[in-house]
Each structure stands twice: as C-alpha cells, then as structure tokens.
Design a protein around this motif. Structure first.
Motif, mmCIF file in Angstrom:
data_model
loop_
_atom_site.group_PDB
_atom_site.id
_atom_site.type_symbol
_atom_site.label_atom_id
_atom_site.label_comp_id
_atom_site.label_asym_id
_atom_site.label_seq_id
_atom_site.Cartn_x
_atom_site.Cartn_y
_atom_site.Cartn_z
ATOM 1 N N ALA A 106 40.908 48.320 29.566
ATOM 2 C CA ALA A 106 41.443 47.518 30.663
ATOM 3 C C ALA A 106 41.036 48.124 31.999
ATOM 4 C CB ALA A 106 42.971 47.439 30.574
ATOM 5 N N ILE A 107 41.039 47.289 33.034
ATOM 6 C CA ILE A 107 40.781 47.771 34.388
ATOM 7 C C ILE A 107 41.753 47.082 35.344
ATOM 8 C CG2 ILE A 107 38.323 48.213 33.970
ATOM 9 C CD1 ILE A 107 37.689 45.701 35.547
ATOM 10 N N GLU A 108 41.957 47.756 36.461
ATOM 11 C CA GLU A 108 42.767 47.149 37.521
ATOM 12 C C GLU A 108 41.841 46.612 38.602
ATOM 13 O OE1 GLU A 108 45.512 48.731 41.146
ATOM 14 O OE2 GLU A 108 46.124 49.439 39.158
ATOM 15 N N ILE A 109 42.135 45.408 39.046
ATOM 16 C CA ILE A 109 41.382 44.802 40.143
ATOM 17 C C ILE A 109 42.338 44.606 41.311
ATOM 18 C CG2 ILE A 109 40.261 42.664 40.908
ATOM 19 C CD1 ILE A 109 38.842 42.564 38.236
ATOM 20 N N SER A 110 41.974 45.182 42.454
ATOM 21 C CA SER A 110 42.844 45.124 43.622
ATOM 22 C C SER A 110 41.997 44.978 44.876
ATOM 23 C CB SER A 110 43.685 46.405 43.707
ATOM 24 O OG SER A 110 42.850 47.531 43.970
ATOM 25 N N ILE A 116 38.558 41.911 50.417
ATOM 26 C CA ILE A 116 37.739 41.160 49.469
ATOM 27 C C ILE A 116 38.160 39.696 49.567
ATOM 28 C CG2 ILE A 116 37.124 40.838 47.043
ATOM 29 C CD1 ILE A 116 37.785 43.778 46.567
ATOM 30 N N PRO A 117 37.244 38.808 49.871
ATOM 31 C CA PRO A 117 37.600 37.383 49.934
ATOM 32 C C PRO A 117 38.287 36.929 48.651
ATOM 33 C CG PRO A 117 35.382 37.725 50.773
ATOM 34 C CD PRO A 117 35.817 39.037 50.172
ATOM 35 N N THR A 118 39.261 36.072 48.796
ATOM 36 C CA THR A 118 40.059 35.627 47.647
ATOM 37 C C THR A 118 39.188 35.116 46.510
ATOM 38 O OG1 THR A 118 41.948 35.051 49.043
ATOM 39 C CG2 THR A 118 41.816 33.990 46.890
ATOM 40 N N GLU A 119 38.221 34.268 46.834
ATOM 41 C CA GLU A 119 37.357 33.699 45.799
ATOM 42 C C GLU A 119 36.593 34.790 45.055
ATOM 43 O OE1 GLU A 119 33.757 30.398 45.276
ATOM 44 O OE2 GLU A 119 34.758 30.639 47.211
ATOM 45 N N ASN A 120 36.140 35.803 45.793
ATOM 46 C CA ASN A 120 35.399 36.900 45.162
ATOM 47 C C ASN A 120 36.300 37.711 44.228
ATOM 48 O OD1 ASN A 120 33.459 35.956 46.875
ATOM 49 N ND2 ASN A 120 32.952 37.927 47.786
ATOM 50 N N LYS A 121 37.532 37.961 44.658
ATOM 51 C CA LYS A 121 38.462 38.712 43.812
ATOM 52 C C LYS A 121 38.744 37.954 42.523
ATOM 53 C CE LYS A 121 42.947 41.101 43.847
ATOM 54 N NZ LYS A 121 44.262 41.256 44.512
ATOM 55 N N LEU A 122 38.956 36.652 42.642
ATOM 56 C CA LEU A 122 39.214 35.845 41.455
ATOM 57 C C LEU A 122 37.995 35.816 40.532
ATOM 58 C CD1 LEU A 122 41.130 32.831 43.070
ATOM 59 C CD2 LEU A 122 42.089 34.810 41.884
ATOM 60 N N ASN A 123 36.804 35.754 41.110
ATOM 61 C CA ASN A 123 35.577 35.802 40.306
ATOM 62 C C ASN A 123 35.461 37.130 39.567
ATOM 63 O OD1 ASN A 123 34.728 33.230 40.995
ATOM 64 N ND2 ASN A 123 33.454 33.909 42.706
ATOM 65 N N CYS A 124 35.855 38.210 40.228
ATOM 66 C CA CYS A 124 35.794 39.533 39.597
ATOM 67 C C CYS A 124 36.762 39.616 38.420
ATOM 68 C CB CYS A 124 36.118 40.621 40.615
ATOM 69 S SG CYS A 124 34.812 40.912 41.828
ATOM 70 N N LEU A 163 46.791 35.129 38.058
ATOM 71 C CA LEU A 163 47.200 34.860 36.680
ATOM 72 C C LEU A 163 46.335 33.755 36.079
ATOM 73 C CD1 LEU A 163 51.092 35.046 37.003
ATOM 74 C CD2 LEU A 163 49.647 36.588 35.665
ATOM 75 N N ASN A 164 46.079 32.731 36.861
ATOM 76 C CA ASN A 164 45.241 31.624 36.390
ATOM 77 C C ASN A 164 43.800 32.070 36.143
ATOM 78 O OD1 ASN A 164 47.338 29.758 36.454
ATOM 79 N ND2 ASN A 164 46.924 29.151 38.572
ATOM 80 N N ALA A 165 43.359 33.093 36.892
ATOM 81 C CA ALA A 165 41.991 33.591 36.726
ATOM 82 C C ALA A 165 41.852 34.486 35.496
ATOM 83 C CB ALA A 165 41.562 34.355 37.976
ATOM 84 N N GLY A 166 42.986 34.930 34.935
ATOM 85 C CA GLY A 166 42.902 35.717 33.707
ATOM 86 C C GLY A 166 43.619 37.053 33.701
ATOM 87 N N SER A 167 44.317 37.396 34.775
ATOM 88 C CA SER A 167 45.072 38.659 34.776
ATOM 89 C C SER A 167 46.227 38.563 33.782
ATOM 90 C CB SER A 167 45.634 38.956 36.173
ATOM 91 O OG SER A 167 44.604 39.249 37.082
ATOM 92 N N SER A 168 46.433 39.632 33.036
ATOM 93 C CA SER A 168 47.547 39.644 32.082
ATOM 94 C C SER A 168 48.844 40.019 32.774
ATOM 95 C CB SER A 168 47.261 40.618 30.939
ATOM 96 O OG SER A 168 47.128 41.946 31.424
ATOM 97 N N LEU A 169 48.737 40.839 33.827
ATOM 98 C CA LEU A 169 49.910 41.266 34.586
ATOM 99 C C LEU A 169 49.554 41.343 36.063
ATOM 100 C CD1 LEU A 169 51.240 44.204 32.363
ATOM 101 C CD2 LEU A 169 52.476 42.070 32.811
ATOM 102 N N ILE A 170 50.531 41.024 36.904
ATOM 103 C CA ILE A 170 50.369 41.194 38.337
ATOM 104 C C ILE A 170 51.173 42.408 38.774
ATOM 105 C CG2 ILE A 170 50.764 40.200 40.616
ATOM 106 C CD1 ILE A 170 48.598 38.757 39.062
ATOM 107 N N ILE A 171 50.500 43.355 39.391
ATOM 108 C CA ILE A 171 51.160 44.565 39.887
ATOM 109 C C ILE A 171 51.578 44.330 41.329
ATOM 110 C CG2 ILE A 171 50.900 47.030 40.339
ATOM 111 C CD1 ILE A 171 48.541 46.952 38.281
ATOM 112 N N VAL A 172 52.853 44.572 41.621
ATOM 113 C CA VAL A 172 53.358 44.421 42.981
ATOM 114 C C VAL A 172 53.259 45.777 43.670
ATOM 115 C CG1 VAL A 172 55.319 43.772 44.418
ATOM 116 C CG2 VAL A 172 54.896 42.565 42.270
ATOM 117 N N GLU A 173 52.401 45.856 44.662
ATOM 118 C CA GLU A 173 52.068 47.114 45.341
ATOM 119 C C GLU A 173 53.293 47.811 45.929
ATOM 120 O OE1 GLU A 173 50.468 50.081 46.194
ATOM 121 O OE2 GLU A 173 48.664 48.856 46.480
#
Length: 256
Positions: A106-110, A116-124, A163-173
């Motif tokens: 697994a990896i964390e994407i933040s 990072i533009p929203t669209e780019n983050k979702l693509n990642c 979540l819709n892009a595929g994250s299993s969990l959302i981490i609240v900073e």
C-alpha cells in the motif's frame, strides 16, 4: 491465551474492517520493531513508514521490516511525503516500481506539503490502484495557515472524490503533534461540530482519524465507539490505545 482475558471486551480479529489502528514508524530498528510486534502486533492494522524516512535507511533493512510487519498481518505503507517528492520530481513510475520491489502492498497519496491539482491527485490514486497498491489518501495541509484556507465543504468534497477514485481509507490530517490543524484547535481539542458535519457526509468506516494524543483517542472512542479507526499512533502507545479501546484504563473503564 492472554492473561485475565475473561475481564476483557472482545475485539474483532484481523483482518479487521473497523477499529483499525495505524502506527507511525519514525525509523525503528528491525530488532526493536520485531520485538514490539511480537507483543503488540495483534493491535496494529496499518504501519506507516513516516514521511521520507525510507530514503535514509538501507533497502535491505526496509525490505526486512516490511516483510516482518506483513508476517503479523499488518499492512505497511509509504508515507505521503515520499509520494509528494516522487510527484514533484516526475518519478512516479520509478516510485511505484521500487515500492513493489521493497514489498509495500500500500501507499499513501497526499498533497499536504505540496500543491497538486485535484485532477492530478485523483489520477495518481487511480494509477496506484491499477498498479496493484491499496491506496490510503490524506486530506489536509501540514501548514496550519494553508490548512485553514480549506473549508469544511472542500474537505468533504475531496474525501468523496478520493474514495470514488479508489482510496480505501481517507486520512484526516493532524500531523504527529495533533494541534492547530484540521479538526483540532490550538490546544489539541477536537472541533466536535466539524467532526459531526463530516460524519453526516462520509461513512465513518472509510475515515482514519489521525489522533496522536491520548485525550484525542479517548474522545473518539467515547464518541464513536471502540471500532473507530485511529492513526498516527506512536509506537510507544500501541498497548495504551488498545487498553483504551477495551475499557481497561480509567478514561474508558465502564464507558465502552
């Protein structure tokens, strides 16, 4: 068999779907980490190799630690800052490849330290998932001033999109200090009205609340139950948190 087990509250065994605990590894030695997991590994679900710590340690040590954690049914993953660095340098493909070679499932994407533009983050997120990784994504900025510029509705929209892009969990900073950022005020007290608003929109089982301090952990357990997902837990506090979850400490005794 655990001692005095007849006095304890039952907890779902791993692999758990709730009551997840994410622990922050800030550079533990292999033997230290192995010893810690032998006594406390049952209570850890995710293990984050903090920020960019993996870069300053030898590959064979990182690989050995990853395999050791996995042997305890723990999901180890790379910190979000490491992803952000790879993104900045245009090295995402190399980053994914080495993460696979080191055995990270697994990896964390933040985008807490970068823009990072929203669209780019979702693509990642989509690319990482397509590449075979479980993705945990983080919402919020590490700079308190920049973080305050994010409205609550913007945070929720980001959570839904990720979540819709595929994250299993959302981490609240909340960083490792847990003060003056995100859902915590300058003293580290939770902003309960904001938390309630988030919970109206996002499934609590999909949220990993960073709560590095004991009082914050107690708050979430008393508010949302011992099946709340909590993260950025110090390696020194694994047993402490588990006793809070099970009502074995004064703060939660008789309240779970």
């Amino acid at each position: 068999m655990k001692s005095f087990e007849f006095l304890s509250i039952d907890r779902q065994e791993k692999p758990r779907t709730s009551g997840l605990t994410m622990v922050l590894d800030k550079g533990l030695g292999l033997e230290t980490a192995d010893s810690l997991m032998k006594i406390s590994g049952d209570y850890v679900d995710y293990l984050k190799f903090g920020w960019g710590t993996s870069i300053v340690h030898e590959q064979d040590i990182i690989k050995a630690k990853v395999e050791m954690y996995k042997s305890h049914k723990i999901t180890p993953y790379t910190g979000g800052t490491l992803f952000e660095l790879a993104y900045m340098k245009g090295k995402l493909e190399e980053f994914f490849q080495e993460a696979h070679e080191l055995g990270f499932p697994a990896i964390e994407i933040s985008d807490g330290s970068t823009n990072i533009p929203t669209e780019n983050k979702l693509n990642c997120i989509e690319k990482a998932k397509d590449d075979g990784f479980e993705v945990l994504s983080e919402v919020g900025k590490k700079n308190p001033q920049l973080d305050k510029e994010l409205s609550l509705d913007e945070r929720i929209e980001q959570m839904e999109n990720e979540l819709n892009a595929g994250s299993s969990l959302i981490i609240v900073e909340a960083r490792e200090g847990g003060k003056n950022i995100g859902i915590f005020d300058k003293s580290g007290n939770p902003k309960e009205d904001e938390i309630d608003y988030i919970l109206e929109k996002i499934d609590n089982k999909k949220i990993l609340w960073e709560a590095p301090n004991k009082d914050q952990q107690v708050f979430f357990i008393l508010k949302l139950g011992n099946t709340v997902n909590l993260g950025n837990i110090s390696s020194d506090d694994i047993t402490s948190l588990e006793t809070l979850r099970r009502g074995l400490r004064g703060d939660t005794l008789g309240k779970i």
